[in-house]
Design a protein around this motif. Structure first.
Motif, PDB file in Angstrom:
ATOM      1  N   THR A 339       0.825  -1.210   0.000  1.00  0.00           N
ATOM      2  CA  THR A 339       0.000   0.000   0.000  1.00  0.00           C
ATOM      3  C   THR A 339       0.859   1.260   0.000  1.00  0.00           C
ATOM      4  O   THR A 339       0.368   2.344  -0.298  1.00  0.00           O
ATOM      5  CB  THR A 339      -0.911   0.045   1.249  1.00  0.00           C
ATOM      6  N   GLN A 340       2.130   1.106   0.337  1.00  0.00           N
ATOM      7  CA  GLN A 340       3.043   2.248   0.353  1.00  0.00           C
ATOM      8  C   GLN A 340       3.747   2.432  -0.984  1.00  0.00           C
ATOM      9  O   GLN A 340       4.756   3.131  -1.079  1.00  0.00           O
ATOM     10  CB  GLN A 340       4.085   2.052   1.461  1.00  0.00           C
ATOM     11  N   ASN A 341       3.205   1.813  -2.043  1.00  0.00           N
ATOM     12  CA  ASN A 341       3.864   1.878  -3.343  1.00  0.00           C
ATOM     13  C   ASN A 341       4.102   3.307  -3.808  1.00  0.00           C
ATOM     14  O   ASN A 341       5.189   3.663  -4.255  1.00  0.00           O
ATOM     15  CB  ASN A 341       3.069   1.090  -4.392  1.00  0.00           C
ATOM     16  N   ILE A 342       3.082   4.131  -3.710  1.00  0.00           N
ATOM     17  CA  ILE A 342       3.218   5.478  -4.234  1.00  0.00           C
ATOM     18  C   ILE A 342       4.053   6.353  -3.298  1.00  0.00           C
ATOM     19  O   ILE A 342       4.697   7.302  -3.730  1.00  0.00           O
ATOM     20  CB  ILE A 342       1.834   6.111  -4.491  1.00  0.00           C
ATOM     21  N   VAL A 343       4.049   6.041  -1.992  1.00  0.00           N
ATOM     22  CA  VAL A 343       4.854   6.811  -1.051  1.00  0.00           C
ATOM     23  C   VAL A 343       6.334   6.570  -1.315  1.00  0.00           C
ATOM     24  O   VAL A 343       7.117   7.505  -1.488  1.00  0.00           O
ATOM     25  CB  VAL A 343       4.489   6.436   0.396  1.00  0.00           C
ATOM     26  N   ILE A 344       6.715   5.297  -1.365  1.00  0.00           N
ATOM     27  CA  ILE A 344       8.112   4.971  -1.642  1.00  0.00           C
ATOM     28  C   ILE A 344       8.472   5.377  -3.071  1.00  0.00           C
ATOM     29  O   ILE A 344       9.558   5.902  -3.336  1.00  0.00           O
ATOM     30  CB  ILE A 344       8.359   3.469  -1.431  1.00  0.00           C
ATOM     31  N   ALA A 395      -9.841  -2.474  -6.504  1.00  0.00           N
ATOM     32  CA  ALA A 395     -10.385  -3.562  -5.688  1.00  0.00           C
ATOM     33  C   ALA A 395     -10.662  -4.792  -6.536  1.00  0.00           C
ATOM     34  O   ALA A 395     -10.376  -5.923  -6.136  1.00  0.00           O
ATOM     35  CB  ALA A 395     -11.658  -3.094  -4.994  1.00  0.00           C
ATOM     36  N   THR A 396     -11.224  -4.585  -7.729  1.00  0.00           N
ATOM     37  CA  THR A 396     -11.521  -5.706  -8.629  1.00  0.00           C
ATOM     38  C   THR A 396     -10.241  -6.431  -9.039  1.00  0.00           C
ATOM     39  O   THR A 396     -10.208  -7.672  -9.115  1.00  0.00           O
ATOM     40  CB  THR A 396     -12.255  -5.204  -9.882  1.00  0.00           C
ATOM     41  N   ALA A 397      -9.187  -5.662  -9.285  1.00  0.00           N
ATOM     42  CA  ALA A 397      -7.913  -6.259  -9.703  1.00  0.00           C
ATOM     43  C   ALA A 397      -7.136  -6.845  -8.541  1.00  0.00           C
ATOM     44  O   ALA A 397      -6.136  -7.528  -8.749  1.00  0.00           O
ATOM     45  CB  ALA A 397      -7.070  -5.216 -10.416  1.00  0.00           C
ATOM     46  N   GLY A 398      -7.569  -6.584  -7.304  1.00  0.00           N
ATOM     47  CA  GLY A 398      -6.834  -7.070  -6.152  1.00  0.00           C
ATOM     48  C   GLY A 398      -5.556  -6.304  -5.901  1.00  0.00           C
ATOM     49  O   GLY A 398      -4.615  -6.824  -5.299  1.00  0.00           O
ATOM     50  N   PHE A 399      -5.524  -5.043  -6.336  1.00  0.00           N
ATOM     51  CA  PHE A 399      -4.320  -4.232  -6.190  1.00  0.00           C
ATOM     52  C   PHE A 399      -4.371  -3.479  -4.867  1.00  0.00           C
ATOM     53  O   PHE A 399      -5.373  -2.841  -4.552  1.00  0.00           O
ATOM     54  CB  PHE A 399      -4.226  -3.252  -7.357  1.00  0.00           C
ATOM     55  N   PRO A 400      -3.319  -3.527  -4.035  1.00  0.00           N
ATOM     56  CA  PRO A 400      -3.387  -2.992  -2.669  1.00  0.00           C
ATOM     57  C   PRO A 400      -3.229  -1.480  -2.570  1.00  0.00           C
ATOM     58  O   PRO A 400      -2.334  -0.976  -1.877  1.00  0.00           O
ATOM     59  CB  PRO A 400      -2.233  -3.707  -1.972  1.00  0.00           C
ATOM     60  N   MET A 401      -4.085  -0.743  -3.236  1.00  0.00           N
ATOM     61  CA  MET A 401      -4.035   0.709  -3.104  1.00  0.00           C
ATOM     62  C   MET A 401      -4.658   1.126  -1.778  1.00  0.00           C
ATOM     63  O   MET A 401      -5.516   0.434  -1.223  1.00  0.00           O
ATOM     64  CB  MET A 401      -4.766   1.369  -4.265  1.00  0.00           C
ATOM     65  N   LEU A 402      -4.246   2.266  -1.277  1.00  0.00           N
ATOM     66  CA  LEU A 402      -4.676   2.711   0.047  1.00  0.00           C
ATOM     67  C   LEU A 402      -6.190   2.799   0.195  1.00  0.00           C
ATOM     68  O   LEU A 402      -6.728   2.349   1.220  1.00  0.00           O
ATOM     69  CB  LEU A 402      -4.031   4.060   0.379  1.00  0.00           C
ATOM     70  N   PRO A 403      -6.956   3.355  -0.761  1.00  0.00           N
ATOM     71  CA  PRO A 403      -8.411   3.416  -0.576  1.00  0.00           C
ATOM     72  C   PRO A 403      -9.057   2.033  -0.477  1.00  0.00           C
ATOM     73  O   PRO A 403     -10.077   1.873   0.191  1.00  0.00           O
ATOM     74  CB  PRO A 403      -8.907   4.163  -1.825  1.00  0.00           C
ATOM     75  N   VAL A 404      -8.470   1.045  -1.131  1.00  0.00           N
ATOM     76  CA  VAL A 404      -9.020  -0.304  -1.104  1.00  0.00           C
ATOM     77  C   VAL A 404      -8.712  -0.983   0.224  1.00  0.00           C
ATOM     78  O   VAL A 404      -9.571  -1.627   0.825  1.00  0.00           O
ATOM     79  CB  VAL A 404      -8.453  -1.143  -2.272  1.00  0.00           C
ATOM     80  N   VAL A 405      -7.503  -0.829   0.710  1.00  0.00           N
ATOM     81  CA  VAL A 405      -7.064  -1.527   1.909  1.00  0.00           C
ATOM     82  C   VAL A 405      -7.499  -0.808   3.188  1.00  0.00           C
ATOM     83  O   VAL A 405      -7.947  -1.441   4.140  1.00  0.00           O
ATOM     84  CB  VAL A 405      -5.526  -1.688   1.888  1.00  0.00           C
ATOM     85  N   ARG A 406      -7.394   0.510   3.196  1.00  0.00           N
ATOM     86  CA  ARG A 406      -7.658   1.279   4.417  1.00  0.00           C
ATOM     87  C   ARG A 406      -8.934   2.092   4.359  1.00  0.00           C
ATOM     88  O   ARG A 406      -9.372   2.621   5.394  1.00  0.00           O
ATOM     89  CB  ARG A 406      -6.483   2.228   4.697  1.00  0.00           C
ATOM     90  N   GLY A 407      -9.535   2.248   3.197  1.00  0.00           N
ATOM     91  CA  GLY A 407     -10.784   2.982   3.085  1.00  0.00           C
ATOM     92  C   GLY A 407     -10.607   4.406   2.589  1.00  0.00           C
ATOM     93  O   GLY A 407      -9.511   4.964   2.612  1.00  0.00           O
TER      94      GLY A 407
END
Length: 491
Positions: A339-344, A395-407
């Motif tokens: 979920t930290q992909n874009i941060v790093i 969410a459909t792709a199962g990609f761990p973006m922050l809105p999907v994982v944390r809301g």
């Protein structure tokens, strides 16, 4: 958050928004005062003893007096806010940071009084800025908590459930500005008018040259070129030779193009899943994978050749690291796995600044690290707006973006906090470099606009609001960079 009327909520939010901007303006005014040595022009408190209008008022005196008047206004605003949030009118999570800010403010005033005069020590000026940052941070936390409520995670569609990481096209730092063609509430792909425009542009290019150009992501290049140009002028001002600027920007454009092509190659299967990227050249097989790969390699070697032969070896090395960091580090390692992909991954966006500075100085300096931190912190505040718009597809792709994982609420809170962190980094950049009043004014105005759109996003919680915040983020960084360029040349 306890129940309270909408009018109280709005008054509290408006007051916090105004005070956050007031304290930020105070920080930059103080930084400008320190950089210009303006306090020596008015070494007494509260006004300048012996000053008469007949003698005229210098620009430095105006800077000092404006800083003091603004400090008085902010202090009165903090007192009003303290009275306003008494009792149960706001949640404790909002009231406590406000109380912390109010408690620190007299300390800030006292340190500021010590900083008055011509012989101000660096430690006193530094302490003055640090306390101001603490007050700004406390008020920003209060604003973020007032705007968002993360106690309810019902907006998380698939929290904790990721059986696969197919990936999606989640371009960093404005990587694909075709988002402006997506209409809120509609399918997330390019609109019919956007496709029509694209077809019209394509007809201007012979053969398949347009397809190759698209893979380089040319709309990303203007911002990264502006980053490199700002870094070069920050390093050398008006003394930087035009040919050095031209060769550096050419090498940078080729590096960006190579990174874009490699991204197209590596994510061609993922692009097919997304409406807005499904018409890319490799997806529609208008360009073969082998030719695209060869094109990317040619661009990469051309970039390194230009930078090594016409600039210097350090710039060429940084160009190579930029290509590898984006193509391998971000696209392959970070995007599908954290979920930290874009941060790093925000560090990738800082490479143009490092390349621009090294092109002039031949080394990496402290000042350019500050600008790199600005870009690093700006990236999440910018990109998370895009992530909100494409939450369902992630969410459909199962990609761990922050809105999907944390809301969504957590994501909006992160946008506020990362924007605040960016603004603090900008204040330090102004305080610790030779940038003058033009940069300070631009930072306050652009920051106010960006923050206003973020506040509206937190209130409205719509795709259109997220899109507007996304666009304002681009404008914010663009204004800062242009201010650096102009300030370095003319001020």
């Amino acid at each position: 958050m306890p129940a309270h009327t909408d009018s109280v909520d709005r008054r509290t939010t408006d007051a916090l928004f105004t005070l956050v901007l007031g304290v930020y303006a105070l920080m930059l005014a103080g930084a400008t005062t320190a950089v210009t040595g303006a306090s020596a022009a008015c070494p007494t408190l509260p006004a300048c003893d012996g000053l008469t209008f007949e003698e005229g008022i210098s620009a430095l005196v105006i800077v000092v007096l404006s800083h003091r008047v603004l400090a008085l206004i902010v202090g009165l605003g903090l007192l009003w806010l303290t009275w306003h949030v008494r009792g149960d009118s706001v949640a404790k999570g909002v009231r406590r940071p406000i109380i912390a800010a109010v408690t620190l403010y007299p300390v800030q005033v006292a340190v500021g009084a010590l900083a008055v005069g011509a012989d101000t020590s660096v430690s006193v000026s530094g302490a003055h800025l640090v306390v101001a940052v603490a007050i700004f941070g406390a008020l920003t936390v209060a604003l973020a908590r007032q705007l968002t409520d993360v106690s309810d995670e019902s907006d998380i569609p698939n929290a904790g459930v990721f059986d696969r990481h197919d990936g999606v096209e989640a371009e960093m730092a404005g990587d694909d500005l075709s988002i402006s063609a997506a209409e809120p509430g509609s399918a997330r792909g390019p609109s019919a008018s956007s496709k029509s425009t694209r077809m019209g542009v394509r007809s201007l290019f012979p053969g398949r040259s347009w397809e190759y150009l698209r893979m380089t992501k040319p709309r990303l290049m203007w911002l990264l070129c502006l980053v490199a140009l700002a870094a070069m002028l920050l390093a050398g001002g008006r003394t930087v030779p035009m040919d050095r600027i031209a060769w550096t920007l050419l090498g940078g454009v080729l590096a960006v193009g190579a990174s874009g092509v490699f991204n197209n190659v590596l994510e061609r299967d993922v692009d097919e899943q997304m409406n807005r990227t499904a018409d890319r050249p490799l997806v529609e097989q208008r360009v073969s994978v082998r030719r695209a790969t060869a094109f990317g390699i040619v661009l990469a070697f051309a970039s390194l050749g230009v930078l090594a032969a016409r600039v210097n070896l350090l710039a060429a090395l940084l160009g190579l690291l930029a290509i590898l960091s984006y193509s391998v580090g971000y696209t392959i390692l970070l995007k599908p796995n954290t979920t930290q992909n874009i941060v790093i991954g925000g560090a990738v966006g800082a490479f143009p600044a490092l390349i621009g500075w090294s092109a002039v100085r031949g080394s990496i300096g402290f000042e350019i690290l500050l600008l790199s931190v600005v870009i690093f912190l700006w990236t999440p505040a910018h990109f998370y707006n895009l992530a909100l718009m494409y939450k369902e597809e992630y969410a459909t792709a199962g990609f761990p973006m922050l809105p999907v994982v944390r809301g969504e609420e957590t994501t909006r809170r992160h946008i506020v906090l990362y924007l605040a962190a960016t603004m603090v980094a900008v204040a330090f950049l102004g305080a610790l470099t030779a940038l003058d009043w033009l940069f300070a004014v631009s930072a306050v105005v652009a920051g106010a606009v960006f923050l206003w759109f973020v506040v509206r996003l937190c209130r409205r919680k719509t795709d259109r609001a997220a899109r507007n915040a996304f666009v304002s983020a681009n404008a914010y960084l663009g204004v800062l960079l242009v201010a650096i360029v102009v300030d370095s040349i003319f001020v």
